[in-house]
Every structure is written in structure tokens, then in C-alpha cells.
Design an enzyme around this catalytic site. Sequence first.
Site, PDB file in Angstrom:
ATOM      1  N   PHE A  81     -15.395   3.249   7.474  1.00  0.00           N
ATOM      2  CA  PHE A  81     -14.019   3.625   7.124  1.00  0.00           C
ATOM      3  C   PHE A  81     -13.756   3.618   5.618  1.00  0.00           C
ATOM      4  O   PHE A  81     -12.652   3.935   5.175  1.00  0.00           O
ATOM      5  CB  PHE A  81     -13.006   2.696   7.825  1.00  0.00           C
ATOM      6  CG  PHE A  81     -13.161   1.233   7.511  1.00  0.00           C
ATOM      7  CD1 PHE A  81     -12.600   0.682   6.368  1.00  0.00           C
ATOM      8  CD2 PHE A  81     -13.891   0.394   8.363  1.00  0.00           C
ATOM      9  CE1 PHE A  81     -12.746  -0.663   6.071  1.00  0.00           C
ATOM     10  CE2 PHE A  81     -14.036  -0.960   8.074  1.00  0.00           C
ATOM     11  CZ  PHE A  81     -13.463  -1.482   6.919  1.00  0.00           C
ATOM     12  N   GLU A 101      -9.085 -10.370  -8.063  1.00  0.00           N
ATOM     13  CA  GLU A 101      -8.130  -9.273  -7.874  1.00  0.00           C
ATOM     14  C   GLU A 101      -7.016  -9.319  -8.925  1.00  0.00           C
ATOM     15  O   GLU A 101      -6.595  -8.277  -9.433  1.00  0.00           O
ATOM     16  CB  GLU A 101      -7.557  -9.330  -6.449  1.00  0.00           C
ATOM     17  CG  GLU A 101      -8.619  -8.994  -5.411  1.00  0.00           C
ATOM     18  CD  GLU A 101      -8.211  -9.220  -3.965  1.00  0.00           C
ATOM     19  OE1 GLU A 101      -9.049  -8.972  -3.079  1.00  0.00           O
ATOM     20  OE2 GLU A 101      -7.064  -9.636  -3.705  1.00  0.00           O
ATOM     21  N   TYR A 113     -12.112  -2.789  -3.509  1.00  0.00           N
ATOM     22  CA  TYR A 113     -12.685  -2.897  -2.165  1.00  0.00           C
ATOM     23  C   TYR A 113     -14.218  -2.881  -2.186  1.00  0.00           C
ATOM     24  O   TYR A 113     -14.831  -2.482  -1.198  1.00  0.00           O
ATOM     25  CB  TYR A 113     -12.144  -1.775  -1.271  1.00  0.00           C
ATOM     26  CG  TYR A 113     -10.749  -2.028  -0.730  1.00  0.00           C
ATOM     27  CD1 TYR A 113     -10.454  -3.189  -0.009  1.00  0.00           C
ATOM     28  CD2 TYR A 113      -9.730  -1.103  -0.908  1.00  0.00           C
ATOM     29  CE1 TYR A 113      -9.179  -3.425   0.506  1.00  0.00           C
ATOM     30  CE2 TYR A 113      -8.444  -1.338  -0.396  1.00  0.00           C
ATOM     31  CZ  TYR A 113      -8.184  -2.496   0.314  1.00  0.00           C
ATOM     32  OH  TYR A 113      -6.922  -2.727   0.824  1.00  0.00           O
ATOM     33  N   LYS A 139       0.838  -1.196   0.000  1.00  0.00           N
ATOM     34  CA  LYS A 139       0.000   0.000   0.000  1.00  0.00           C
ATOM     35  C   LYS A 139       0.883   1.260   0.000  1.00  0.00           C
ATOM     36  O   LYS A 139       2.096   1.167   0.230  1.00  0.00           O
ATOM     37  CB  LYS A 139      -0.918  -0.047   1.223  1.00  0.00           C
ATOM     38  CG  LYS A 139      -1.898  -1.233   1.187  1.00  0.00           C
ATOM     39  CD  LYS A 139      -2.774  -1.244   2.432  1.00  0.00           C
ATOM     40  CE  LYS A 139      -3.824  -2.342   2.362  1.00  0.00           C
ATOM     41  NZ  LYS A 139      -4.697  -2.333   3.560  1.00  0.00           N
ATOM     42  N   THR A 182      -5.593  -8.066  10.201  1.00  0.00           N
ATOM     43  CA  THR A 182      -5.958  -6.754   9.653  1.00  0.00           C
ATOM     44  C   THR A 182      -5.471  -5.630  10.572  1.00  0.00           C
ATOM     45  O   THR A 182      -4.917  -4.642  10.118  1.00  0.00           O
ATOM     46  CB  THR A 182      -7.489  -6.673   9.468  1.00  0.00           C
ATOM     47  OG1 THR A 182      -7.884  -7.752   8.607  1.00  0.00           O
ATOM     48  CG2 THR A 182      -7.913  -5.354   8.855  1.00  0.00           C
ATOM     49  N   ARG A 236      -1.701 -14.663   3.727  1.00  0.00           N
ATOM     50  CA  ARG A 236      -2.402 -13.926   4.797  1.00  0.00           C
ATOM     51  C   ARG A 236      -1.691 -14.109   6.137  1.00  0.00           C
ATOM     52  O   ARG A 236      -1.602 -13.167   6.925  1.00  0.00           O
ATOM     53  CB  ARG A 236      -3.850 -14.415   4.927  1.00  0.00           C
ATOM     54  CG  ARG A 236      -4.725 -14.142   3.724  1.00  0.00           C
ATOM     55  CD  ARG A 236      -5.354 -12.789   3.720  1.00  0.00           C
ATOM     56  NE  ARG A 236      -6.314 -12.584   4.767  1.00  0.00           N
ATOM     57  CZ  ARG A 236      -7.081 -11.488   4.867  1.00  0.00           C
ATOM     58  NH1 ARG A 236      -6.978 -10.521   3.960  1.00  0.00           N
ATOM     59  NH2 ARG A 236      -7.927 -11.345   5.843  1.00  0.00           N
ATOM     60  N   ASN A 255      -1.884  -0.132   7.380  1.00  0.00           N
ATOM     61  CA  ASN A 255      -1.331  -1.472   7.621  1.00  0.00           C
ATOM     62  C   ASN A 255      -0.493  -2.027   6.470  1.00  0.00           C
ATOM     63  O   ASN A 255      -0.294  -3.231   6.358  1.00  0.00           O
ATOM     64  CB  ASN A 255      -2.429  -2.435   8.075  1.00  0.00           C
ATOM     65  CG  ASN A 255      -3.512  -2.641   7.048  1.00  0.00           C
ATOM     66  OD1 ASN A 255      -3.455  -2.063   5.967  1.00  0.00           O
ATOM     67  ND2 ASN A 255      -4.500  -3.464   7.345  1.00  0.00           N
ATOM     68  N   ARG A 298       2.849  -7.227   9.088  1.00  0.00           N
ATOM     69  CA  ARG A 298       2.190  -6.140   9.831  1.00  0.00           C
ATOM     70  C   ARG A 298       2.660  -6.110  11.289  1.00  0.00           C
ATOM     71  O   ARG A 298       2.789  -5.045  11.896  1.00  0.00           O
ATOM     72  CB  ARG A 298       0.671  -6.303   9.761  1.00  0.00           C
ATOM     73  CG  ARG A 298       0.101  -5.955   8.371  1.00  0.00           C
ATOM     74  CD  ARG A 298      -1.339  -6.413   8.259  1.00  0.00           C
ATOM     75  NE  ARG A 298      -1.990  -6.021   7.013  1.00  0.00           N
ATOM     76  CZ  ARG A 298      -3.097  -6.596   6.558  1.00  0.00           C
ATOM     77  NH1 ARG A 298      -3.677  -7.584   7.245  1.00  0.00           N
ATOM     78  NH2 ARG A 298      -3.641  -6.192   5.426  1.00  0.00           N
ATOM     79  N   HIS A 304      -1.667  -5.624   1.445  1.00  0.00           N
ATOM     80  CA  HIS A 304      -2.930  -6.310   1.183  1.00  0.00           C
ATOM     81  C   HIS A 304      -2.633  -7.723   0.696  1.00  0.00           C
ATOM     82  O   HIS A 304      -1.663  -7.940  -0.032  1.00  0.00           O
ATOM     83  CB  HIS A 304      -3.718  -5.567   0.090  1.00  0.00           C
ATOM     84  CG  HIS A 304      -4.822  -6.395  -0.491  1.00  0.00           C
ATOM     85  ND1 HIS A 304      -6.079  -6.446   0.085  1.00  0.00           N
ATOM     86  CD2 HIS A 304      -4.843  -7.239  -1.552  1.00  0.00           C
ATOM     87  CE1 HIS A 304      -6.831  -7.300  -0.626  1.00  0.00           C
ATOM     88  NE2 HIS A 304      -6.107  -7.793  -1.614  1.00  0.00           N
TER      89      HIS A 304
HETATM   90  P1  IDP Z   1      -7.640  -7.158   5.169  1.00  0.00           P
HETATM   91  O1  IDP Z   1      -6.827  -6.091   4.471  1.00  0.00           O
HETATM   92  O2  IDP Z   1      -6.872  -7.758   6.318  1.00  0.00           O
HETATM   93  O3  IDP Z   1      -8.211  -8.195   4.235  1.00  0.00           O
HETATM   94  P2  IDP Z   1     -10.310  -5.996   5.269  1.00  0.00           P
HETATM   95  O4  IDP Z   1     -11.333  -6.267   6.316  1.00  0.00           O
HETATM   96  O5  IDP Z   1     -10.526  -6.582   3.918  1.00  0.00           O
HETATM   97  O6  IDP Z   1      -8.878  -6.416   5.868  1.00  0.00           O
HETATM   98  O7  IDP Z   1     -10.183  -4.413   5.146  1.00  0.00           O
HETATM   99  C1  IDP Z   1      -9.465  -3.837   4.084  1.00  0.00           C
HETATM  100  C2  IDP Z   1      -8.604  -2.719   4.607  1.00  0.00           C
HETATM  101  O8  IDP Z   1      -9.448  -1.697   5.137  1.00  0.00           O
HETATM  102  C3  IDP Z   1      -7.687  -3.096   5.780  1.00  0.00           C
HETATM  103  O9  IDP Z   1      -6.484  -3.717   5.365  1.00  0.00           O
HETATM  104  C4  IDP Z   1      -7.443  -1.742   6.404  1.00  0.00           C
HETATM  105  O10 IDP Z   1      -6.467  -0.986   5.679  1.00  0.00           O
HETATM  106  C5  IDP Z   1      -8.796  -1.068   6.224  1.00  0.00           C
HETATM  107  N1  IDP Z   1      -9.634  -1.221   7.420  1.00  0.00           N
HETATM  108  C6  IDP Z   1     -10.282  -2.334   7.833  1.00  0.00           C
HETATM  109  N2  IDP Z   1     -10.938  -2.125   8.977  1.00  0.00           N
HETATM  110  C7  IDP Z   1     -10.684  -0.826   9.293  1.00  0.00           C
HETATM  111  C8  IDP Z   1     -11.100   0.002  10.389  1.00  0.00           C
HETATM  112  O11 IDP Z   1     -11.807  -0.406  11.312  1.00  0.00           O
HETATM  113  N3  IDP Z   1     -10.632   1.285  10.371  1.00  0.00           N
HETATM  114  C9  IDP Z   1      -9.835   1.778   9.376  1.00  0.00           C
HETATM  115  N4  IDP Z   1      -9.437   1.034   8.345  1.00  0.00           N
HETATM  116  C10 IDP Z   1      -9.848  -0.259   8.303  1.00  0.00           C
HETATM  117 MG    MG Z   2      -9.602  -7.982   2.726  1.00  0.00          MG
END
Ligand code: IDP
Ligand code: MG
Length: 153
Positions: free
Chosen positions: A61, A130, A53, A13, A95, A89, A116, A106, A119
Site C-alpha cells: 500500500f 518525526e 513513512y 491527513k 490503524t 495513539r 484514516n 478514527r 497520524h
Molecule cells: P498508524 O498510522 O496507525 O501508525 P501504520 O502501520 O504506521 O499505521 O501505517 C501508516 C498508514 O498507512 C496508516 O495510518 C494508513 O493510512 C496506511 N495503511 C496502513 N495499512 C494499510 C493498508 O493495509 N491499506 C492501506 N493503507 C494502509
Molecule cells: Mg505508524
Amino acid sequence: MSGNRERTYIMIKPDGVQRGLIGKIIQRFEDRGYKLIALKMQSATTEHLEKHYADLKGKPFFPGLIKYMASGPVVAMVWEGLDAVKTGRVMLGATNPLQSPVGSIRGDFCLAVGRNICHGSDSVDSAEKEIALWFPEGVTQYTSALDTWVFEN
Ligand code: IDP
Ligand code: MG
């Protein structure tokens, strides 16, 4: 042979790029034995990121996530190997970086869920979608010289 030979979409990212972590993240996948079959740096448009997304549209968010992801170039990659989706993963961590074990990407390099740094596809099905979204031109095909040392057959 246990494990399925899979492909996964891994992306560094904008914060991972700006913080100079491209090499370190790539190194971990290479070290593990995964094979890089596509790689490019790209400044993604808002429309493209909203497609990537799409499942999260409606989350509070979501607007901040799209702004963050559009704030600079990302590094898009496809890695291939045994259980690439699930193991990718695990290598990324949870996450929320604060819940990511030390030793994961991470867990070693970041702190905030909204920053974070990387992805990874969450299923074989999402990986296919994707990869098609980020690499409409397709991925490369080559035999890795390491194949017989990394795989049993
Ligand atoms: P992942 O990246 O671990 O698959 P997802 O639930 O798919 O997690 O969420 C995508 C991205 O959205 C996360 O990697 C993170 O950057 C962001 N994100 C997820 N939950 C939150 C939150 O509660 N606050 C802010 N950003 C979030
Ligand atoms: Mg995800």
C-alpha cells in the site's frame, strides 16, 4: 507524578483537512490537557512523505499511501504532556478505523484504513525523529497558564 512528560507528533491527513475535522481533532487534545507547542499547515512533497513513512517502504500500500498523503495539505502538530505518545495513539484509535473504539478520533470520524484522517507517533523515538523532520525550525517554548491545574507538580 505518574506518567512521563513527553512530546508527540500528531498530523491531520489530507482527508481530515478536506472533511473539516481540524478543529474537532485539535479540540480533543486541548480538552485532554495536552499543550500545543507547534502547528503548521503544509503541502508535503513526495520525498518528504517517503522519509516520514520510510519504515513502510516495500509494503503493497506504500505508493497509494504516499499519493494520498500528497493529495492536499496536512496539519502538522506537536503536543506535549503526560504519556503523550501512548495516550495520543489511544485517542487516535487503531490503524483500521473499523477496529477503533467509538470515542476515539478514527472510531468516530472515519471508516477506511487508507483514509484514516490522522497520524500519531508510535514511540518516543519515532516522535523525536518525526518532530525533527516536520519542524526543523524547532518548536515553541512557553508556560501554559493551565499547567498547575493539569499537572500535580
Ligand atoms: P498508524 O498510522 O496507525 O501508525 P501504520 O502501520 O504506521 O499505521 O501505517 C501508516 C498508514 O498507512 C496508516 O495510518 C494508513 O493510512 C496506511 N495503511 C496502513 N495499512 C494499510 C493498508 O493495509 N491499506 C492501506 N493503507 C494502509
Ligand atoms: Mg505508524
